[in-house]
Design a protein around this motif. Structure first.
Motif, PDB file in Angstrom:
ATOM      1  N   LEU A 264       0.825  -1.208   0.000  1.00  0.00           N
ATOM      2  CA  LEU A 264       0.000   0.000   0.000  1.00  0.00           C
ATOM      3  C   LEU A 264       0.859   1.258   0.000  1.00  0.00           C
ATOM      4  N   ALA A 265       1.963   1.236   0.729  1.00  0.00           N
ATOM      5  CA  ALA A 265       2.834   2.403   0.779  1.00  0.00           C
ATOM      6  C   ALA A 265       3.456   2.685  -0.585  1.00  0.00           C
ATOM      7  N   ALA A 266       3.720   1.634  -1.346  1.00  0.00           N
ATOM      8  CA  ALA A 266       4.325   1.792  -2.674  1.00  0.00           C
ATOM      9  C   ALA A 266       3.325   2.289  -3.710  1.00  0.00           C
ATOM     10  N   GLY A 267       2.023   2.225  -3.394  1.00  0.00           N
ATOM     11  CA  GLY A 267       1.036   2.750  -4.331  1.00  0.00           C
ATOM     12  C   GLY A 267      -0.044   1.787  -4.761  1.00  0.00           C
ATOM     13  N   ILE A 268      -0.024   0.558  -4.256  1.00  0.00           N
ATOM     14  CA  ILE A 268      -1.112  -0.366  -4.567  1.00  0.00           C
ATOM     15  C   ILE A 268      -2.385   0.146  -3.888  1.00  0.00           C
ATOM     16  N   ASP A 269      -3.440   0.246  -4.663  1.00  0.00           N
ATOM     17  CA  ASP A 269      -4.713   0.780  -4.181  1.00  0.00           C
ATOM     18  C   ASP A 269      -5.694  -0.369  -3.974  1.00  0.00           C
ATOM     19  N   PRO A 270      -6.094  -0.657  -2.733  1.00  0.00           N
ATOM     20  CA  PRO A 270      -7.003  -1.789  -2.500  1.00  0.00           C
ATOM     21  C   PRO A 270      -8.381  -1.618  -3.111  1.00  0.00           C
TER      22      PRO A 270
ATOM     23  N   ALA B 168      -5.362  -2.692  12.132  1.00  0.00           N
ATOM     24  CA  ALA B 168      -6.755  -3.052  11.870  1.00  0.00           C
ATOM     25  C   ALA B 168      -7.127  -2.735  10.419  1.00  0.00           C
ATOM     26  N   TYR B 169      -6.649  -1.600   9.915  1.00  0.00           N
ATOM     27  CA  TYR B 169      -6.935  -1.238   8.525  1.00  0.00           C
ATOM     28  C   TYR B 169      -6.284  -2.235   7.565  1.00  0.00           C
ATOM     29  N   LEU B 170      -5.033  -2.589   7.829  1.00  0.00           N
ATOM     30  CA  LEU B 170      -4.339  -3.537   6.965  1.00  0.00           C
ATOM     31  C   LEU B 170      -5.064  -4.874   6.919  1.00  0.00           C
ATOM     32  N   LEU B 171      -5.532  -5.336   8.063  1.00  0.00           N
ATOM     33  CA  LEU B 171      -6.257  -6.606   8.106  1.00  0.00           C
ATOM     34  C   LEU B 171      -7.602  -6.499   7.413  1.00  0.00           C
ATOM     35  N   ASP B 172      -8.230  -5.331   7.474  1.00  0.00           N
ATOM     36  CA  ASP B 172      -9.490  -5.121   6.744  1.00  0.00           C
ATOM     37  C   ASP B 172      -9.261  -5.200   5.236  1.00  0.00           C
ATOM     38  N   VAL B 173      -8.140  -4.638   4.781  1.00  0.00           N
ATOM     39  CA  VAL B 173      -7.793  -4.712   3.360  1.00  0.00           C
ATOM     40  C   VAL B 173      -7.630  -6.167   2.932  1.00  0.00           C
TER      41      VAL B 173
END
Length: 367
Positions: A104-110, A335-340
């Protein structure tokens, strides 16, 4: 009169095949620019350690480019593949969380890409059973990556999972109907195995309907990214301690680069053959700054290794600064990462269940 050996013929055939793959890859790139919506890409990583600069420059940046062009992007966190050549999973939860943050930090958009993990998608793994019936043991033993991985284990017995690694990769690709897979030239045989399995499945079991086969035929998007070596001039690997991890801070990066291998010639030139360690540092600076390595070398001139390392350090830290800042934010919101990941797994399960239903129907196993 000389006679070509079997090895010579095999090498010639391999080179010709690679040339065809490269030509088709260029055609695919042009087709993506015209209509990216026609394509679905599958790629991913094993969560065996932190992603580093080599991963980012070699593959991760290109995934973001494909996503931003409009290619439907599927990213696999290959957690089951961790145990192909290991006795345990290690700190896998921590590594999966870190991998998500790197993506996500590199720019991948969930919102535009699907991120999922092996162990959460049962139907994907169930495809291994019919797929294994479509390949022979000798074919698996001949796979170059299987042979290379076996050699890397130091003579320990090969696990069944390692032997069938190419079939598991085929399941990864085929379950979501991906039609392009970014690969290096050494990974082309894996993709060929997936194509063979798709073809044999249709030949043996037919189609669900007359209009289309169950599986698309995936094609290679051949990576021409320049290989970045570690700070010691060898392959970048965490086990060698020669990596610059995406999650490192600027000071740690500078410390590692100060120890980078150069040579005794103070005059800096870009010579990949004659001065590979110096050339590698120039290449890293170039890929991070956008300036040609020859131009960087000319500017440094007689500054020597110290000036070169300072140049590389500034380029790497400047380029990674926004990625690292975003990564830190993400790591503080687990929590956000796990939601993704949960959302991606739900999408992957939906697609995998549908594909497995098609497979069972084609095999006449719906009762």
């Amino acid at each position: 009169m000389t006679t070509a050996t079997d090895a010579d013929l095999a090498a010639t055939t391999s080179e010709a095949s690679l040339a065809r793959t490269r030509a088709r890859s260029l055609e695919i790139e042009a087709e993506i620019d015209k209509d990216a919506s026609r394509f679905r890409v599958l790629t991913g990583d094993r969560p065996t350690g932190a992603l580093h600069l080599g991963h980012y420059l070699g593959t991760l940046k290109n995934r973001v480019i494909l996503q931003d062009k409009g290619v439907e992007t599927w990213l696999l966190v290959a957690d089951y593949q961790v145990i192909t050549d290991r006795d345990g999973v290690g700190p896998i939860r921590e590594r999966v969380i870190g991998l998500l943050a790197d993506y996500l930090a590199a720019g991948i958009d969930p919102e535009r890409s699907t991120i999922f993990n092996h162990s959460a998608v049962p139907a994907l793994n169930q495809l291994m059973l019919p797929f294994l019936s479509l390949v022979t043991e000798s074919e698996l033993h001949r796979n170059p990556t299987v042979k290379a991985e076996l050699e890397a284990t130091g003579g320990r017995a090969m696990s069944g999972l390692l032997l069938t690694y190419p079939v598991h990769q085929a399941a990864d690709i085929l379950f979501c109907k991906a039609n392009i897979v970014p690969v290096g030239k050494d990974q082309v045989p894996h993709l060929e195995q997936a194509r063979v399995i798709a073809q044999r499945f249709d030949k043996r079991y037919g189609r669900v309907d007359k209009k289309r086969p169950v599986f698309r035929r995936p094609e290679a998007l051949l990576s021409e990214a320049q290989a970045v070596l570690g700070t010691d001039g060898t392959k970048m690997s965490k086990s060698r301690g020669n990596t610059i991890e995406l999650g490192m801070d600027a000071d740690t990066t500078a410390k590692i680069l100060r120890k980078a291998v150069t040579d005794s010639d103070r005059h800096i030139t870009y010579d990949p053959v004659g001065r590979p360690e110096v050339a590698n540092l120039l290449l890293i600076a170039s890929l991070c700054s956008g300036e040609a390595p020859e131009a960087i070398a000319e500017r440094i001139g007689d500054g020597g290794g110290g000036a070169l390392k300072a140049e590389v350090t500034a380029a790497v830290n400047d380029h990674l600064a926004p990625i690292r800042a975003r990564r830190l934010e993400l790591m503080n919101d687990e929590a956000y990462l796990l939601d993704v990941l949960k959302a991606g797994n739900e999408r992957a399960n939906e697609v995998a269940d549908h594909t497995l239903a098609e497979v069972r129907e084609a095999m006449k196993m719906v009762y």
